[in-house]
Write an enzyme that holds these catalytic residues in place. Structure first.
Site, PDB file in Angstrom:
ATOM      1  N   GLY A   1      89.529  47.098  63.475  1.00 18.16           N
ATOM      2  CA  GLY A   1      89.684  46.687  62.086  1.00 18.16           C
ATOM      3  C   GLY A   1      88.654  45.643  61.683  1.00 18.16           C
ATOM      4  CB  SER A   2      88.847  42.933  59.163  1.00 17.36           C
ATOM      5  OG  SER A   2      89.183  43.798  58.095  1.00 17.36           O
ATOM      6  CB  THR A   3      88.310  41.751  64.799  1.00 14.69           C
ATOM      7  OG1 THR A   3      88.531  43.070  65.305  1.00 14.69           O
ATOM      8  CG2 THR A   3      89.646  41.077  64.507  1.00 14.69           C
ATOM      9  CB  ALA A   4      84.431  45.628  63.868  1.00 11.28           C
ATOM     10  CE  LYS A   5      86.162  44.116  56.792  1.00  3.98           C
ATOM     11  NZ  LYS A   5      87.108  43.660  55.780  1.00  3.98           N
TER      12      LYS A   5
END
Length: 578
Positions: A300-304
């Protein structure tokens, strides 16, 4: 009267006397000759026959090595126990044994009926060695020893004991009944821990009791002890906080990993649900697997931050570059990329702070495919971390040759590939270290195994500063803020993939780095399927990070860096007033 006749004297030597002396002499000479013959000519054969009946080669036990944490606290050790075995042939030689009071007491002690125990022996009547019960309780072993039943014996063994039980179970693992590692570190380093048993020659009596030691044949090599990178104080703290969070949110499971940024050591790794390795009945696959290294999920957004890092590395944008995210959605091919709200035109820093899917997708689409994918490859996604932990997953990072723009956009905000909590923690440690990648280690290290610079220090420091705004006021993870230390991080909330698409269950994450001024730890918190309306990473996982990181940094004797900010702010006010 006539004179009395004088009696004849007994002769000193008669033929009978001579004959008897000859017989005795010949017998003595015969025995002497036979003895001489046996002593001189039959020595080897007779010694061999005697050895077959009394000399035995028996093993010299070796003790399995102790496992300790980085501070020397014992996490696993071997303790002496006794196991019960029988010789059915010997028992059945004396039928009355099966009807004796001692036999009844033995059956009761083993929680068997007399008939069950009798049948057990009779079914194995031709065997000379059968285990009856392994690793007895000491009091039970003493009781059986006092029964003194012929054909029933006790043998010394070792049993593994884990003082910290479920707190460290997923990392330490456990051994089987024969002291071979089956899970965790016990399995990974089994050859080092188990050592090599020796051999010695002994003479035994009729009851197989050793009456003389004839010397060592092969020396025993004791198992080596190992020191893990884990800090049991931080491990206990992480276990308590993760368990509380999983129970509080009615979650299905959870994982937490802390990596030392300077060395790559795993300081703590916990999972829920857990199990007690001292209890065999709890060693079920769904409990014993280490989810932090085996389970994969879309981050999820932890990859942004990784997409933003690539854009900075390629000098496409700067932290203050404005990006239009209005009207809160963007059409890519035949699909829509959406934000929860319309953030309008914002800086790249704000894209991370507000976790804009539209903004990070635009950055990804502005990058060429090779540059974009290379970042994820260099971080190690799609490969295991090299820790050597049994069953470690490499995640899933397979890109189709003709992938679409929409797939590229969704990958920018953490969909379309899978990682493990350990892989994600290692990736965040790279950001914390200023772009240096270090292998993960479960063993205590004096220095990193190796180092490789994969990103520039300038770009990673910019991303770190941008991630700090996520934790500060206006970000999505204010609950992750620490009292005494500056923190940078990123929340993540991902729908769980199901057959044919995505379901209504969520994974909640928070990945963080502390302290920002001199990063020491990278931590990932993952909560699987929290119940109810509260399921966002900032609400579910971020508080766990805050509770664990604050105390962990103090235990590691790290100087607080928020105090400097407070002092600087006070000095600034004094100057302004002047």
């Amino acid at each position: 009267m006539g004179q009395a006749r004088k009696p004849k004297g007994i002769p000193l030597c008669t033929w009978r006397h001579i004959l008897m002396l000859c017989v005795i002499s010949f017998a003595f000479v015969g025995v002497l000759a036979r003895a001489a013959y046996l002593q001189i000519y039959e020595t080897s054969r007779l010694s061999s026959e005697a050895d077959k009946r009394s000399v035995r080669i028996q093993g010299i036990d070796t003790r399995r090595g102790v496992i300790v944490d980085r501070n020397g606290v014992e996490l696993a050790r071997s303790i002496p126990v006794e196991s019960l075995w029988i010789d059915p042939k010997t028992i059945l030689k004396t039928p009355s044994t099966l009807h004796s009071v001692s036999w009844k007491q033995l059956a009761n002690a083993l929680k068997m009926t007399e008939g069950e125990l009798k049948r057990f022996v009779q079914e194995r009547k031709d065997k000379r060695f059968v285990w009856l019960q392994r690793q007895l309780h000491p009091e039970l072993a003493k009781f059986i020893h006092r029964l003194d039943i012929d054909g029933v014996y006790l043998q010394k063994e070792q049993r593994r004991y884990y003082p910290t039980a479920e707190i460290t179970s997923h990392v330490v693992g456990f051994t089987g009944i024969d002291a071979n590692g089956l899970e965790g570190v016990e399995k990974a380093y089994n050859d080092l821990l188990i050592g090599e048993p020796g051999k010695e020659k002994v003479i035994v009596d009729l009851h197989r009791n050793v009456i003389e030691n004839k010397g060592v044949v092969d020396d025993a090599k004791q198992g080596e002890s190992i020191a893990l990178s884990m800090d049991s104080r931080i491990q206990a703290l992480a276990y308590r906080e993760l368990k509380a969070a999983v129970l509080r949110h009615g979650a299905r499971a959870g994982s937490l990993v802390i990596v030392d940024i300077d060395t790559g050591e795993v300081l703590a790794m916990v999972n829920q649900p857990s199990y007690n390795p001292n209890r065999k009945d709890q060693r079920q696959p769904q409990l014993t697997r280490n989810r932090a290294v085996t389970d994969m999920f879309e981050p999820g957004s932890t990859a942004k931050p990784f997409t933003v890092l690539t854009a900075l590395e390629k000098d496409i944008v700067k932290p203050g570059t404005l990006i239009s995210t209005g009207p809160g959605k963007m059409r890519v091919g035949n699909h829509w990329v959406r934000d929860g709200v319309n953030h309008g035109t914002v800086t790249v820093t704000k894209i991370l702070q507000k976790s804009s899917n539209v903004g990070v997708s635009k950055l990804a689409l502005a990058l060429d495919d090779n540059s974009f994918l290379d970042t994820f490859y260099r971080l190690g996604f799609g490969l295991d971390t090299g820790s050597g932990f049994p069953g470690e997953s490499s995640g899933r990072f397979n890109v189709r040759p003709n992938w679409s723009k929409f797939e590229k956009a969704t990958m920018a905000y953490g969909y379309g590939f899978q990682v493990t909590p350990l892989q994600l923690a290692q990736a965040y440690a790279v950001i914390g270290s200023g772009g240096i990648k270090r292998p993960v280690s479960f063993l205590k290290l004096d220095k990193p195994i190796s180092e490789e610079r994969i990103f520039s220090k300038s770009a990673t420091q910019k991303v770190l500063a941008m991630m700090e705004t996520v934790v500060n006021e206006g970000g999505t993870a204010t609950d992750a803020a620490l009292e005494s230390y500056r923190t940078a991080g990123k929340t993540g909330t991902a729908r769980k993939a199901v057959k044919g698409g995505y379901g209504d269950e969520y994974l909640s994450f928070f990945a963080g780095i502390s302290p920002v001024s001199d990063p020491k730890i990278a931590m990932v918190v993952m909560i699987d399927e929290p119940e109810g309306d509260v399921y966002y990473g900032g609400d579910v996982a971020a508080p766990v990070y805050s509770n664990v990181a604050e105390k962990a940094l103090r235990l590691l004797n790290i100087v607080p860096d928020k105090i400097e900010q407070i002092v600087e702010a006070k000095d600034s006010k004094v100057v302004n007033r002047g």
